[in-house]
Design a protein around this motif. Structure first.
Motif, PDB file in Angstrom:
ATOM      1  N   GLY A   6       3.044   9.529 -12.767  1.00 47.02           N
ATOM      2  CA  GLY A   6       1.956  10.133 -12.000  1.00 47.02           C
ATOM      3  C   GLY A   6       1.699   9.348 -10.734  1.00 47.02           C
ATOM      4  O   GLY A   6       2.167   8.218 -10.567  1.00 47.02           O
ATOM      5  N   HIS A   7       0.937   9.915  -9.828  1.00 42.01           N
ATOM      6  CA  HIS A   7       0.812   9.330  -8.488  1.00 42.01           C
ATOM      7  C   HIS A   7      -0.406   8.431  -8.308  1.00 42.01           C
ATOM      8  O   HIS A   7      -0.362   7.465  -7.555  1.00 42.01           O
ATOM      9  N   GLY A   8      -1.517   8.725  -8.942  1.00 47.11           N
ATOM     10  CA  GLY A   8      -2.713   7.910  -8.765  1.00 47.11           C
ATOM     11  C   GLY A   8      -3.313   7.982  -7.374  1.00 47.11           C
ATOM     12  O   GLY A   8      -4.060   7.085  -6.966  1.00 47.11           O
ATOM     13  N   ALA A  24      17.030   7.809  -7.219  1.00 45.14           N
ATOM     14  CA  ALA A  24      16.872   7.022  -5.998  1.00 45.14           C
ATOM     15  C   ALA A  24      16.673   5.574  -6.422  1.00 45.14           C
ATOM     16  O   ALA A  24      16.222   5.306  -7.542  1.00 45.14           O
ATOM     17  N   PRO A  25      17.017   4.607  -5.549  1.00 47.67           N
ATOM     18  CA  PRO A  25      16.843   3.201  -5.908  1.00 47.67           C
ATOM     19  C   PRO A  25      15.387   2.871  -6.241  1.00 47.67           C
ATOM     20  O   PRO A  25      14.463   3.328  -5.555  1.00 47.67           O
ATOM     21  N   ALA A  26      15.191   2.071  -7.278  1.00 49.28           N
ATOM     22  CA  ALA A  26      13.838   1.756  -7.734  1.00 49.28           C
ATOM     23  C   ALA A  26      13.032   1.022  -6.662  1.00 49.28           C
ATOM     24  O   ALA A  26      11.833   1.286  -6.494  1.00 49.28           O
ATOM     25  N   GLU A  30       5.983  10.136  -1.825  1.00 49.10           N
ATOM     26  CA  GLU A  30       5.792  10.012  -3.270  1.00 49.10           C
ATOM     27  C   GLU A  30       6.908  10.719  -4.025  1.00 49.10           C
ATOM     28  O   GLU A  30       7.257  10.333  -5.146  1.00 49.10           O
ATOM     29  N   GLY A  31       7.506  11.736  -3.419  1.00 52.85           N
ATOM     30  CA  GLY A  31       8.631  12.422  -4.046  1.00 52.85           C
ATOM     31  C   GLY A  31       9.812  11.498  -4.287  1.00 52.85           C
ATOM     32  O   GLY A  31      10.488  11.595  -5.322  1.00 52.85           O
ATOM     33  N   THR A  32      10.066  10.595  -3.352  1.00 51.23           N
ATOM     34  CA  THR A  32      11.140   9.623  -3.551  1.00 51.23           C
ATOM     35  C   THR A  32      10.803   8.673  -4.686  1.00 51.23           C
ATOM     36  O   THR A  32      11.667   8.292  -5.479  1.00 51.23           O
ATOM     37  N   HIS A  33       9.523   8.289  -4.783  1.00 50.43           N
ATOM     38  CA  HIS A  33       9.108   7.446  -5.903  1.00 50.43           C
ATOM     39  C   HIS A  33       9.354   8.165  -7.225  1.00 50.43           C
ATOM     40  O   HIS A  33       9.892   7.580  -8.181  1.00 50.43           O
ATOM     41  N   ARG A  81       8.596   1.031  -2.726  1.00 54.90           N
ATOM     42  CA  ARG A  81       8.148   0.791  -1.343  1.00 54.90           C
ATOM     43  C   ARG A  81       7.500   2.051  -0.758  1.00 54.90           C
ATOM     44  O   ARG A  81       6.462   1.968  -0.091  1.00 54.90           O
ATOM     45  N   LEU A  82       8.094   3.199  -1.017  1.00 57.08           N
ATOM     46  CA  LEU A  82       7.543   4.427  -0.459  1.00 57.08           C
ATOM     47  C   LEU A  82       6.267   4.851  -1.188  1.00 57.08           C
ATOM     48  O   LEU A  82       5.387   5.478  -0.588  1.00 57.08           O
ATOM     49  N   HIS A  83       6.149   4.496  -2.468  1.00 54.72           N
ATOM     50  CA  HIS A  83       4.881   4.739  -3.161  1.00 54.72           C
ATOM     51  C   HIS A  83       3.765   3.920  -2.516  1.00 54.72           C
ATOM     52  O   HIS A  83       2.637   4.406  -2.334  1.00 54.72           O
TER      53      HIS A  83
END
Length: 353
Positions: free
Chosen positions: A189-191, A325-327, A314-317, A332-334
């Motif tokens: 989830g995004h928070g 995608a790399p963790a 957030e989609g990349t996260h 970082r994008l989150h």
């Protein structure tokens, strides 16, 4: 290096490219000085020489998304339409719409740019001269104003987008995108304060805005600068372009711009870290002067940009949680998405006080 037409490079079989260029009459002989260059995305870009001419090739990534080719086709059409305008851009040479030529990807050739990406590097002139950096910031908004005021219908782009109801569609469209991430494995989830921001955007949406060409991802990393001064050499990475409300491009620039008390932007660029850029309010004023647009709702567009870009990042996260995608990139994008939503909340609170 000299290209071996039987070997090629990942994503580009050079013999196939050579054969296609022959059919287009684009110089003759071997491809030489072939080298990969950065494009700011996962798209593959090569620079090479053939005959007496240099070319840059742009195609989709090795593992394209379902929309990759359609986005590239839109880029090609947009670049062709800009050819007779004052908008700084890489000049289109030729486009290949046949997906079978280069590994299931359409591609195009464009003129090389004499410029640099200030998100990743600063030449000595720009690094040591705060006045030059200040004028770079003004040049970025001037280039955007030039784009925003192009007569898109005269440029042949009347059917390039759906400007009617553009603003009304934004919040529902991106809430739906955010909801889709829940289908990805291991996504916690995004928070993010999505409900607070989306409700404010809906309540305060302008009744209407201008209609024009939108870049769709306008920030410092998608602009190339001239090596000998503050001028913008080209706007690049047009894959999100459309016809809509160009004020959202201004909001996007402001959403990613360094705050008055920061020396870094949300996406982390060398230029922002060097300092000396004009404040956001000066960008708004200058954009209004250059375009003649009403910029009184600039904060609303900035909040919308924070909302939309935050959900995209957030989609990349979410994909990184599922192993797509790399963790480290996902995390970082989150963090960037969280920062963008914090900016949105600060702007909302400022407008409500």
């Amino acid at each position: 290096m000299y290209a071996d037409a039987n070997v090629g490079v990942p994503g580009v079989e050079l013999s196939a490219l050579t054969d296609w260029m022959d059919t287009q009459g684009l110089e003759y002989g071997p491809l030489t000085e072939v080298r990969a260059i950065g494009g700011g995305t996962q798209n593959i870009m090569l620079r090479f020489t053939r005959g007496a001419r240099e070319f840059v090739l742009r195609r989709g990534p090795l593992h394209p998304r379902a929309t990759t080719n359609d986005n590239l086709r839109r880029e090609m059409r947009l670049l062709a339409a800009l050819s007779d305008t004052a908008v700084p851009h890489a000049r289109l040479i030729a486009a290949c719409l046949d997906e079978s030529v280069l590994g299931e990807s359409v591609f195009y050739l464009m003129e090389p740019l004499d410029g640099f990406n200030a998100a990743v590097e600063l030449p000595a002139l720009h690094a040591t001269n705060e006045g030059v950096r200040y004028r770079m910031g003004l040049a970025v908004v001037d280039a955007l104003a030039t784009l925003s005021t192009v007569d898109y219908e005269a440029a042949g782009l009347a059917d390039f987008g759906r400007p009617e109801g553009f603003l009304e569609r934004q919040v529902p469209r991106w809430l739906h995108e955010l909801d889709s991430y829940a289908r990805l494995d291991n996504y916690p989830g995004h928070g993010l304060p999505v409900e607070f921001v989306s409700e404010w955007l809906t309540r305060n949406r302008p009744s209407s805005g201008p209609i024009g060409i939108m870049h769709g991802d306008y920030h410092l990393a998608n602009v190339m600068f001239a090596p000998d001064g503050p001028q913008v050499a080209a706007i690049v990475d047009w894959e999100m372009c459309t016809i809509g409300d160009p004020m959202l491009d201004l909001g996007w620039l402001l959403a990613t711009w360094p705050e008055s008390d920061e020396r870094s932007d949300v996406l982390g660029s060398t230029l922002a870290g060097a300092g000396g850029l004009p404040p956001a309010q000066e960008l708004v004023r200058r954009y209004g002067e250059r375009t003649g647009f009403d910029v009184s709702a600039a904060d609303w567009y900035t909040v919308l940009a924070c909302f939309k870009l935050g959900i995209i990042l957030e989609g990349t996260h979410a994909r990184s949680c599922a192993g797509f995608a790399p963790a480290d990139v996902g995390q970082r994008l989150h963090t960037s998405a969280t920062t963008l939503f914090a900016r949105a909340c600060n702007l909302i609170n400022r407008n409500q006080s």
